[in-house]
Write a protein that holds these residues in place. Structure first.
Motif, PDB file in Angstrom:
ATOM      1  N   LEU A   7     -26.415 -58.724  36.322  1.00 11.90           N
ATOM      2  CA  LEU A   7     -26.392 -57.622  37.116  1.00 11.90           C
ATOM      3  C   LEU A   7     -27.666 -56.761  36.921  1.00 11.90           C
ATOM      4  N   TYR A   8     -28.116 -55.979  37.756  1.00 15.92           N
ATOM      5  CA  TYR A   8     -29.165 -55.424  37.537  1.00 15.92           C
ATOM      6  C   TYR A   8     -29.134 -53.704  38.289  1.00 15.92           C
ATOM      7  N   PRO A   9     -28.229 -52.912  37.593  1.00 13.56           N
ATOM      8  CA  PRO A   9     -28.203 -51.526  38.054  1.00 13.56           C
ATOM      9  C   PRO A   9     -29.477 -50.847  37.870  1.00 13.56           C
ATOM     10  N   PRO A  51     -31.009 -55.028  33.086  1.00 18.89           N
ATOM     11  CA  PRO A  51     -30.201 -56.385  33.129  1.00 18.89           C
ATOM     12  C   PRO A  51     -29.032 -56.275  32.416  1.00 18.89           C
ATOM     13  N   ILE A  52     -27.698 -56.668  32.926  1.00 21.16           N
ATOM     14  CA  ILE A  52     -26.709 -56.740  31.992  1.00 21.16           C
ATOM     15  C   ILE A  52     -26.114 -58.257  32.338  1.00 21.16           C
ATOM     16  N   LEU A  76     -19.695 -57.813  30.039  1.00 25.95           N
ATOM     17  CA  LEU A  76     -18.827 -57.423  30.873  1.00 25.95           C
ATOM     18  C   LEU A  76     -17.421 -57.932  30.895  1.00 25.95           C
ATOM     19  N   SER A  77     -17.395 -59.175  30.203  1.00 24.99           N
ATOM     20  CA  SER A  77     -16.054 -59.912  30.041  1.00 24.99           C
ATOM     21  C   SER A  77     -15.002 -59.080  29.670  1.00 24.99           C
ATOM     22  N   GLY A  78     -14.995 -58.385  28.640  1.00 25.13           N
ATOM     23  CA  GLY A  78     -13.955 -57.701  28.160  1.00 25.13           C
ATOM     24  C   GLY A  78     -13.449 -56.523  29.213  1.00 25.13           C
TER      25      GLY A  78
END
Length: 934
Positions: free
Chosen positions: A574-576, A585-586, A591-593
């Motif tokens: 993801l790119y906020p 970049p994430i 983000l899984s948890g």
């Protein structure tokens, strides 16, 4: 395979193109030439202006293995076998001759001769007698007369150029002179031409061989002498220019040649007479000298042959690094001519090339593709990501990789020569091309653009597919290149410079997640997930919600049995976007948890106070995934000593203030005055646009125009706000004696400080002026945009603690945002000692509050700082605000544009808040001070 200069001259049908191409070659305008196999040469040549032309030449060889024909294509308007083709062929011929060992004398391996020197050396031993010049005419019976100028042409030929000029009564030549080119059509009606001139001009026409530029086959011996004496007999023969001395004929004179060295070690060959004066030698068939000091010309007398003298007369400047090689060649080809003086040259071979990449974007308008028989809309702007390459050796840059001369440096009487590794340079370019191809990036010639492309794109080494702002999918190849390709290039040692115009900027620093709580109406609050990037918070709660929508949830809202969430998110990035457009970049793994935690609550983040237990469970779950909880502490009063400040009386506005204050501004002035009356500092942290400046000016008017303070007040502002404070002070408090310390002459104004009411200076100047400036005593010390000193370790933050002032005030529209250390830094300046030293504050407050959520310590901290902070948002004072108005603000730029940055940042902060409010996200950005106030 052989190709000589003579071969190239024979293959080029137009001699003009050959001569001009040889000139381009000698002037080092060939940027690159490269053999492609045995029968193809490609290259690039710098043309007129800033144009660069591409050449592709195919060679046809005869039975004797010599070149018999060339088919040269060029991107210039001429196109076929033009001067650019000639220049590249000459450069390539020099390369192949060096590699094949066909030179008469093999050059030293550490020396590369410039093209002009190589061409000149080739003339030794040549039997060519071709010379070149231009024509002439003469006058005598009219004030318009013909003058004959003796010089050497740009091509090194003997030139006699006729000029028609007006001769004034004092004998001087007028301004309106011009080259006389009408002698081909002259007649008796041309009064500026005498009979003698006509004879001379007819002779010049006879000697012409009819080319352009003009070339002549001059006579020899007595015929040449008679011809030249006839010209000098007119009394209008000139040396070098029409304003040169008038020349007369003289007897032959002995001429010698001597090399002269300049400070850089370069050498040029000078012709000298017996008395040592410098002469100009004209390469007629029998060489002629011109002595400009004595204003005479005559035949050269020398033991050298005429051809040797003419060759020496056209000697180019010899670079210091080529001296040894030139001496070797001259020893073999022309032993009796003078050799250049030895020069010390230090050859550097241990520097490896480093590829430097400039990533930039070029925007051009393109028509949309056809849909059926029609275009689907108006022209649209497409940004093409481009990579421009250069090569560095240490601190020195060369623009063309794989070709060009070595790098020459001059220092203290010696020459350093950095040897370029062209093979390594080419390998770097090839590796770049290989990496770029994986992401649809290619050389401009391979992109197949329709029509002509702009020069920046044409000169790029790589161009990626165009990016449309409204089409996120158009950025996919570029995002992949940024994530995967750039690391590979960095592993190669490439230096990468990303220009602002590059359409995608990725944040490469550290980021951390945090859980935030925000009020959401009476008895309600919201919990959300934010990403903290260099003090900027990005709300990623909507991003998590989008992921939840993409999951194959069952009827109960849970994941099906056996579904691997980690695997599902492994390829997700993801790119906020940050406010400045940078993408963060994430990876899905991070983000899984968080996704699992949100799933537990079915994506609900809006809670009533009665749901505090459930909300706490959610916070703990997020905290366990790495999102630290930033709860909302409250701000209370500072202590019993400050209780009198809690009820601020209504204060009369100073009569000297030329403004009507709104109710909340009157309250702000009264609060500042109450602090001043009690001798305490404070933070006025109203939202931008609520009038912190006018409230402060009201306090200054009260202190200096009505209270007659004993000492002046000092305000420190960003450079961009100096003009704004000057304008606002003159507008609302014109009676204040204002002194601005800014600019190179500011130190001359220091003796005016004690006679002023308000002294304005800037944060950058504090580092330079603090010792002298802080020797004065001040009534008020004010920091505007006080967040500039939130870092206690910065020099400015350290220096301002030395201000000797009765009261200290901080103004900021963007209060402390990141951590409690910034809060300590601000208050330690406002009220030194209030929160202890930095180490003690960290142990007593920051660690318990930020890491352990210690409410008791939080309450104690709130009690201490609350009385010294006044913060109003636009929402809180909306009823007092007028309709929206537009105010022009003067911004003074600095070299580093730091002030401009701060001003734009503040303005953007307001716009972001307004935009969030329109979308129902008001308050999604919360600061430490805001939280304390809540």
């Amino acid at each position: 395979m052989r190709m000589t200069r003579s071969d190239i001259s024979r293959m080029i049908a137009n001699p003009v193109y050959f001569d001009r191409g040889a000139s381009y070659f000698s002037k080092r305008k060939v940027l690159m030439s490269r053999w492609q196999g045995d029968d193809r040469i490609i290259g690039k040549v710098s043309g007129s202006g800033r144009e660069v032309y591409s050449i592709d030449a195919r060679l046809i060889f005869g039975a004797d293995d010599r070149v018999s024909e060339v088919i040269g294509d060029c991107s210039c308007p001429i196109g076929f076998n033009c001067k650019h083709v000639v220049a590249v062929l000459l450069d390539a011929a020099q390369t192949v001759a060096s590699e094949a060992g066909q030179r008469e004398v093999k050059l030293r391996t550490e020396t590369n001769l410039p093209g002009s020197v190589s061409v000149w050396l080739d003339r030794f031993g040549s039997t060519s007698t071709e010379t070149q010049s231009t024509g002439a005419i003469a006058p005598q019976t009219s004030q318009n007369q013909i003058f004959f100028v003796f010089s050497r042409s740009d091509r090194g030929a003997a030139a006699i150029t006729p000029y028609k000029a007006y001769v004034k009564k004092d004998g001087n030549i007028g301004k309106n002179f011009q080259e006389y080119s009408s002698y081909w059509r002259m007649g008796a009606n041309d009064l500026s031409v005498t009979v003698e001139d006509a004879i001379i001009l007819a002779q010049i026409g006879y000697f012409s061989i009819g080319t352009y530029p003009p070339s002549y086959k001059w006579p020899q011996g007595e015929a040449l002498g008679a011809f030249l004496q006839g010209i000098t007999a007119t009394g209008r023969a000139k040396a070098a220019t029409i304003h040169g001395p008038r020349l007369s004929w003289t007897e032959p004179r002995a001429v010698t040649f001597e090399w002269q060295m300049d400070k850089a070690g370069d050498q040029e060959l000078l012709a000298k007479g017996a008395d040592g004066n410098v002469l100009l030698v004209l390469p007629f068939p029998d060489p002629v000298f011109v002595d400009t000091e004595a204003a005479v010309l005559g035949f050269v007398k020398s033991d050298l042959s005429a051809e040797t003298i003419k060759t020496l007369a056209n000697a180019p400047k010899i670079p210091a690094e080529a001296v040894d090689a030139v001496s070797e060649i001259l020893t073999v080809r022309a032993e009796n001519v003078p050799k250049p003086k030895p020069v010390s040259v230090n050859i550097i071979t241990d520097l490896a090339p480093v590829m430097r990449l400039k990533l930039f974007g070029y925007t051009r308008k393109e028509r949309p593709p056809l849909t059926g028989w029609r275009r689907s809309g108006p022209p649209q702007e497409v940004v093409y990501p481009c990579i421009q390459t250069s090569v560095t050796y240490g601190d020195y840059i060369v623009s063309a990789a794989g070709s060009g001369p070595d790098i020459r440096l001059e220092a203290k009487g010696e020459v350093n020569l950095i040897r370029r590794d062209h093979t390594a340079e080419v390998k770097l370019v090839q590796r770049l091309e290989e990496i770029a191809e994986d992401f649809d990036g290619y050389h401009p010639d391979l992109k197949g653009f329709s029509g002509r492309i702009a020069k920046p794109m044409k000169e790029a080494s790589i161009i990626f597919p165009g990016v449309l702002d409204e089409a996120a999918e158009s950025m996919s190849p570029l995002l992949a290149f940024m994530a995967e390709g750039l690391p590979k290039l960095r592993e190669l040692g490439c230096s990468i410079d990303i220009d602002e115009s590059w359409p995608v900027h990725l944040y490469e620093g550290e980021s951390r997640f945090q859980t935030v709580m925000e009020p959401s109406g009476q008895d309600w609050f919201s919990l959300g997930l934010q990403l903290d990037v260099d003090g900027i918070s990005i709300d990623v709660t909507p991003t998590i919600a989008q992921i939840l929508k993409a999951l194959p949830l069952d009827a109960s809202g849970g994941l099906p049995d056996g579904f691997d969430l980690d695997s599902f998110l492994s390829n997700v990035v993801l790119y906020p976007r940050l406010p400045n457009g940078t993408l963060v970049p994430i990876s899905g793994e991070r983000l899984s948890g968080f996704v699992e935690a949100f799933l537990e609550l079915q994506g609900v983040t809006h809670f009533h106070q009665a749901e505090a237990g459930r909300a706490l469970q959610f916070v703990e779950a997020l905290d366990g995934c790495g999102a630290e909880w930033k709860g909302g502490p409250e701000l209370l009063t500072l202590g019993k000593r400050l209780q009198s400040l809690s009820n601020i009386p209504d204060e009369a506005i100073p009569a000297s203030l030329h403004a009507d204050l709104r109710p909340y501004q009157r309250a702000g002035f009264a609060w500042l005055k109450a602090l001043s009356d009690n001798g305490f500092g404070g933070v006025l942290a109203d939202d931008m646009g609520l009038g912190k400046t006018i409230q402060t000016l009201a306090l200054l008017a009260n202190r200096h125009l009505e209270g007659h303070a004993e000492h002046p007040s000092l305000i420190i502002v960003p450079t961009s706000l100096v003009a704004n404070w000057q304008m606002e002070a003159k507008r609302f408090a014109p009676d204040l004696k204002l002194l601005t310390l800014h600019g190179a002459d500011r130190h001359d104004k220091f003796d005016q400080i004690n006679g002023s009411d308000l002294v304005i200076t800037t944060y950058p100047l504090i580092n330079r002026d603090h010792e002298k400036l802080f020797a004065f005593e001040f009534d008020l010390a004010i920091l505007d945009e006080a967040q500039a000193v939130k870092n206690p370790a910065s020099n400015v933050a350290k220096h301002i603690r030395g201000i000797n002032a009765r009261q200290r005030i901080a103004l900021t529209g963007t209060p402390v945002e990141n951590n409690l250390t910034e809060l300590w830094a601000l208050y330690d300046w406002l009220i030194p000692g209030l929160l202890g030293d930095r180490k003690g504050f960290a142990a007593e407050y920051r660690k318990p509050i930020e890491q352990n959520g210690d409410a008791a310590r939080q309450k104690l901290l709130s009690n201490r700082v609350r009385p010294f902070l006044l913060r109003r948002t636009k929402d809180e004072v909306a009823q007092d605000l007028p309709p929206k108005t537009m105010i022009d603000e003067v911004i003074e730029l600095t070299g580093k544009q730091a002030g401009l940055y701060e001003s734009v940042r503040s303005a953007m902060d307001v716009r972001v808040r307004e935009a969030l409010a329109k979308k129902g996200l008001a308050g999604s950005r919360i600061t430490v001070l805001d939280a304390l106030l809540k």
